[in-house]
Design a protein around this motif. Structure first.
Motif, PDB file in Angstrom:
ATOM      1  N   LEU A 239       0.819  -1.208   0.000  1.00  0.00           N
ATOM      2  CA  LEU A 239       0.000   0.000   0.000  1.00  0.00           C
ATOM      3  C   LEU A 239       0.856   1.262   0.000  1.00  0.00           C
ATOM      4  CD1 LEU A 239      -2.959  -0.772   2.448  1.00  0.00           C
ATOM      5  CD2 LEU A 239      -2.923  -0.874  -0.038  1.00  0.00           C
ATOM      6  N   HIS A 240       2.056   1.172   0.541  1.00  0.00           N
ATOM      7  CA  HIS A 240       2.932   2.338   0.622  1.00  0.00           C
ATOM      8  C   HIS A 240       4.115   2.243  -0.341  1.00  0.00           C
ATOM      9  CE1 HIS A 240       0.732   2.405   4.508  1.00  0.00           C
ATOM     10  NE2 HIS A 240       0.728   3.715   4.280  1.00  0.00           N
ATOM     11  N   ASP A 241       3.977   1.378  -1.336  1.00  0.00           N
ATOM     12  CA  ASP A 241       5.002   1.262  -2.370  1.00  0.00           C
ATOM     13  C   ASP A 241       5.018   2.542  -3.209  1.00  0.00           C
ATOM     14  OD1 ASP A 241       6.712   0.603  -4.415  1.00  0.00           O
ATOM     15  OD2 ASP A 241       5.829  -1.356  -4.806  1.00  0.00           O
ATOM     16  N   THR A 242       6.172   3.162  -3.328  1.00  0.00           N
ATOM     17  CA  THR A 242       6.269   4.434  -4.062  1.00  0.00           C
ATOM     18  C   THR A 242       6.674   4.256  -5.522  1.00  0.00           C
ATOM     19  OG1 THR A 242       8.563   4.691  -3.296  1.00  0.00           O
ATOM     20  CG2 THR A 242       6.829   5.733  -1.978  1.00  0.00           C
ATOM     21  N   SER A 243       6.894   3.021  -5.951  1.00  0.00           N
ATOM     22  CA  SER A 243       7.255   2.788  -7.348  1.00  0.00           C
ATOM     23  C   SER A 243       6.011   2.865  -8.230  1.00  0.00           C
ATOM     24  CB  SER A 243       7.919   1.415  -7.505  1.00  0.00           C
ATOM     25  OG  SER A 243       6.968   0.379  -7.290  1.00  0.00           O
ATOM     26  N   ASP A 244       6.222   2.806  -9.546  1.00  0.00           N
ATOM     27  CA  ASP A 244       5.106   2.877 -10.492  1.00  0.00           C
ATOM     28  C   ASP A 244       4.554   1.503 -10.854  1.00  0.00           C
ATOM     29  OD1 ASP A 244       4.978   5.612 -10.671  1.00  0.00           O
ATOM     30  OD2 ASP A 244       6.466   5.736 -12.268  1.00  0.00           O
ATOM     31  N   ARG A 245       5.103   0.448 -10.259  1.00  0.00           N
ATOM     32  CA  ARG A 245       4.634  -0.895 -10.629  1.00  0.00           C
ATOM     33  C   ARG A 245       3.210  -1.119 -10.128  1.00  0.00           C
ATOM     34  NH1 ARG A 245       5.712  -5.241  -6.687  1.00  0.00           N
ATOM     35  NH2 ARG A 245       6.257  -4.294  -4.689  1.00  0.00           N
TER      36      ARG A 245
END
Length: 296
Positions: A239-245
């Protein structure tokens, strides 16, 4: 970064007497699916526009609509004078036209086959439209993604609410586990002592300890709690992944695994307090499963 699959973007431009308009709408979809709507004379751009969409959007049902209105002189159809002359000659030989009872009107003749033909610069028109629509597509997709990101922020807040509820309930279960075994031991000891007192027989402590150990092993949910806790940590990280994947499918799969562990805990534990906590956990997981369907 979590993005919603619902979004909208549009863009328009006026170039060389031609007005171009393009809009992109996206809805929930398990996979990427594009529906390209173009004027008949611009169908040759469909594959290129879909490829550009696929490059920027990974998931969802996408509808792209593009239109253009040419008000320049180049938009005029060409008159086939030979065909028109031939039609006029044939009509003049008719009796009604020859005696003047019917007036010869050229306007309806323009609709006859072969009289009008499209402009001869169709390839040039297609090239101009390609350049215009590709620029407009970049602008429209940027707006669509911005809207998806805004809705994604709200989606994360909702999902984190359910995440926190599960973590809290799971902590309650973990604290309850040793109490359940201790309560079982006391109940077992009380029942056995009552039965043996009536029979005037002494109970061996080792037998009671062995029975409690069997119960504790049978109802041991430590592994399930550990796995579910691990799933919740991974859920939080995604939920807090900052990548664009895109992580929507991963979240969907993870929710299924969370439900699997919750069901196992429910089946192994006969404690009413734990059962109540599991009901709340499963309810939160169901809401997660429903909401992650809208995550890209």
């Amino acid at each position: 970064m979590i993005r919603s699959m619902t979004g909208y973007g549009e863009a328009a431009a006026h170039r060389d007497g031609v007005h171009y308009f393009l809009e992109v709408r996206s809805l929930n979809g398990r996979y990427f699916k594009a529906n390209i709507r173009l004027p008949e004379d611009l169908q040759g751009l469909e594959a290129e526009l879909e490829a550009a969409l696929r490059h920027r959007v990974s998931r969802g049902s996408i509808t792209l609509t593009a239109r253009c209105s040419d008000t320049s002189g180049e938009a005029a159809y060409e008159v086939n004078h030979e065909a028109l002359t031939r039609y006029v000659e044939q009509l003049r030989r008719s009796k009604a036209v020859a005696d003047g009872s019917v007036a010869l009107d050229l306007a309806p003749l323009l609709a006859l086959p072969g009289v009008l033909s499209p402009p001869s610069n169709e390839e040039v028109k297609l090239d101009r439209a390609r350049v215009a629509f590709m620029h407009l597509l970049d602008e429209a997709i940027a707006k669509l993604i911005a809207m998806r990101e805004r809705e994604g922020t709200d989606l994360v807040k909702e999902l984190m609410t359910h995440h926190d509820q599960i973590v809290e309930r799971l902590a309650n279960i973990e604290q309850r586990v040793p109490i359940v075994v201790d309560e079982y031991q006391k109940r077992l000891h009380t029942r056995v002592q009552a039965m043996l007192t009536d029979a005037k027989i002494l109970a061996e402590p080792a037998d009671l300890i062995r029975e409690v150990a069997i119960y504790a092993d049978k109802t041991n949910i430590a592994e399930e709690i550990a796995r579910l806790s691990g799933h919740m940590r991974q859920f939080d990280d995604l939920l807090h992944d900052t990548s664009d994947r895109p992580v929507g499918r991963t979240l969907d799969f993870l929710a299924q695994e969370m439900l699997r562990e919750a069901n196992t805990i429910a089946s192994k534990s006969a404690d009413t307090e734990i059962a109540r906590e599991i009901v709340e956990i499963k309810s939160a997981i169901d809401k997660i499963k429903e909401q992650v369907q809208n995550a890209e």
